[in-house]
Design a protein around this motif. Sequence first.
Motif, PDB file in Angstrom:
ATOM      1  N   ALA A  56       1.001  -0.926  -0.275  1.00 53.14           N
ATOM      2  CA  ALA A  56      -0.015   0.148  -0.510  1.00 53.14           C
ATOM      3  C   ALA A  56       0.907   1.487   0.480  1.00 53.14           C
ATOM      4  O   ALA A  56       0.840   1.995  -0.383  1.00 53.14           O
ATOM      5  CB  ALA A  56      -1.447   0.303   0.832  1.00 53.14           C
ATOM      6  N   ALA A  57       1.931   1.135   1.322  1.00 48.04           N
ATOM      7  CA  ALA A  57       2.793   2.051   1.320  1.00 48.04           C
ATOM      8  C   ALA A  57       3.660   2.261  -0.369  1.00 48.04           C
ATOM      9  O   ALA A  57       3.780   3.714  -1.211  1.00 48.04           O
ATOM     10  CB  ALA A  57       3.955   2.275   1.636  1.00 48.04           C
ATOM     11  N   GLN A  58       4.030   1.920  -1.275  1.00 50.33           N
ATOM     12  CA  GLN A  58       4.093   1.921  -2.442  1.00 50.33           C
ATOM     13  C   GLN A  58       3.838   2.391  -3.668  1.00 50.33           C
ATOM     14  O   GLN A  58       4.314   2.982  -4.513  1.00 50.33           O
ATOM     15  CB  GLN A  58       5.046   0.376  -2.779  1.00 50.33           C
ATOM     16  N   MET A  59       2.249   1.629  -3.159  1.00 52.30           N
ATOM     17  CA  MET A  59       1.579   2.113  -4.206  1.00 52.30           C
ATOM     18  C   MET A  59       1.240   3.706  -3.990  1.00 52.30           C
ATOM     19  O   MET A  59       0.556   4.166  -4.869  1.00 52.30           O
ATOM     20  CB  MET A  59      -0.121   1.767  -4.462  1.00 52.30           C
ATOM     21  N   ALA A  60       1.115   4.262  -2.851  1.00 50.49           N
ATOM     22  CA  ALA A  60       1.250   5.982  -3.231  1.00 50.49           C
ATOM     23  C   ALA A  60       2.303   6.586  -2.835  1.00 50.49           C
ATOM     24  O   ALA A  60       1.687   7.378  -4.104  1.00 50.49           O
ATOM     25  CB  ALA A  60       1.230   5.985  -1.256  1.00 50.49           C
ATOM     26  N   ILE A  61       3.526   5.552  -3.218  1.00 46.23           N
ATOM     27  CA  ILE A  61       4.833   6.491  -3.672  1.00 46.23           C
ATOM     28  C   ILE A  61       4.590   6.171  -5.225  1.00 46.23           C
ATOM     29  O   ILE A  61       4.246   7.393  -6.137  1.00 46.23           O
ATOM     30  CB  ILE A  61       5.965   5.935  -3.266  1.00 46.23           C
ATOM     31  N   ASP A  62       3.905   6.025  -5.926  1.00 42.24           N
ATOM     32  CA  ASP A  62       3.773   5.673  -7.225  1.00 42.24           C
ATOM     33  C   ASP A  62       3.126   6.531  -7.659  1.00 42.24           C
ATOM     34  O   ASP A  62       3.119   6.966  -8.820  1.00 42.24           O
ATOM     35  CB  ASP A  62       3.568   3.708  -7.758  1.00 42.24           C
ATOM     36  N   ASP A  63       2.109   6.151  -7.199  1.00 40.53           N
ATOM     37  CA  ASP A  63       0.621   6.878  -7.702  1.00 40.53           C
ATOM     38  C   ASP A  63       1.431   9.089  -7.480  1.00 40.53           C
ATOM     39  O   ASP A  63      -0.060   9.234  -7.779  1.00 40.53           O
ATOM     40  CB  ASP A  63      -0.587   6.789  -6.987  1.00 40.53           C
ATOM     41  N   PHE A  64       2.337   8.864  -6.175  1.00 39.26           N
ATOM     42  CA  PHE A  64       2.497  10.297  -6.437  1.00 39.26           C
ATOM     43  C   PHE A  64       3.215  10.327  -7.214  1.00 39.26           C
ATOM     44  O   PHE A  64       4.005  12.130  -7.160  1.00 39.26           O
ATOM     45  CB  PHE A  64       3.570  10.675  -4.854  1.00 39.26           C
ATOM     46  N   GLY A  65       3.780   9.184  -7.952  1.00 40.38           N
ATOM     47  CA  GLY A  65       4.824  10.201  -8.574  1.00 40.38           C
ATOM     48  C   GLY A  65       6.789   9.468  -9.090  1.00 40.38           C
ATOM     49  O   GLY A  65       7.046   9.780  -9.600  1.00 40.38           O
ATOM     50  N   GLY A  66       6.637   9.219  -8.046  1.00 43.25           N
ATOM     51  CA  GLY A  66       7.927   8.370  -7.439  1.00 43.25           C
ATOM     52  C   GLY A  66       8.611   9.181  -6.735  1.00 43.25           C
ATOM     53  O   GLY A  66      10.190   9.217  -6.369  1.00 43.25           O
TER      54      GLY A  66
END
Length: 405
Positions: A56-66
């Motif tokens: 879930a945390a990685q999904m948030a980072i990916d959706d934020f643009g990394g």
Amino acid sequence: MFKHWKQGLVGAVTAATLTLPLTAAGALSDDKIKIGVLSDMSGVYKSLEGPGAVIAAQMAIDDFGGSVMGNPIEIISADHQNKPDIGASTAREWIDAKEVDMITALDNSSVALSVQGLAKDKKIITMNTGAGSTALTEEQCSPYGIHYVYDTHALPVGTATAMVKNGGKKWFFITADYAFGHSLRDNTGAVVESLGGEVVGNVNAPLSTNDFSSYLLQAQSSGADVIGLANAGQDTVNAIKQANQFRIVQSGQKLAGMLVFITDVHSMGLDIAQGLQFTTAFVWNQNEETKAWSERFHELHGAMPTMVHAGVYSAVTNYLNAVKETGTDDTETVRAKLGEMTLNDMFVKGGKIAPNGSMLHDMYLVEVKKPSESKSEWDLLRVVSKIPADQAYISMADTKCSLVN
């Protein structure tokens, strides 16, 4: 702090002169953001948070643009093993040696309190998504601690209220014997008594109990209308399965799971869990937005998200939003910005972080569907009612947090 500094300069210098100090303040301290996900990766709470929290945390980072302001965002994770000393020593290493900016997950109240206390001394933000004890925002509140998804005050407001009003006046508790269980039992008991009910007994059970038979027999013989399970995760699953073997519900008593997750219902199956009511912060198929995100999570994790998984995504997203909006990873500045923000995403609508660190948002009373009502493997719950934030959480007028009163 930055805001006051900026205001002090406005009257003395021109806007052009402000350009350089603002740019300097906007630089990240180590040219990156590092988020620590500290969870139970192998024990009784593994399915409700655990490795899914990292996803879930990685999904948030990916959706934020990394990245944020051109700087990379990294995740570090570890298993706290439900041991406060391991949780605290891991957090200390992360903060001192690995420059972690924010710690999240923390799905054990004893671990969470230990880590939040350490992070307070180190001036690091914790966004607790997994633990339940109200001590996190009451007696042991921290200026840098945020309690994000649920607490042991919000849970019984929905579940216990519904059950008492439906005739469940006498309660007996089977309690996980540590900070979370005691807090959940005490807060649930207070709700029961405020509605005219009574607590007729309690028995404490060690964390990760496999055999609940002696505790269930005590509850069965107590004359209680309701057996309240003040535990979580696999402990709750084991207790409900064994209660079914003793035919406790069939004999006329009711079970109240005071903290139940969709993964627990899936594990038990609808034949056993049907009709069970509990309080949650998130239902995966409640609307198109929650459904779309949850199906993405399912593809990566192989299970639908619990409210805690959704909460991790939201917490990480909003932490990054605060860093971006302030242009810095300075703890004081970011925490102040989080306190000013209104939180809106697939997990929360209109959320606000109160002065005691509690993230105030609506909760939901849900009921497990009958097998005939379910349309798919994870179509397990129906929403009974919404519990408004101002009813679910401790008011700032009543909080014991020293930061407020």
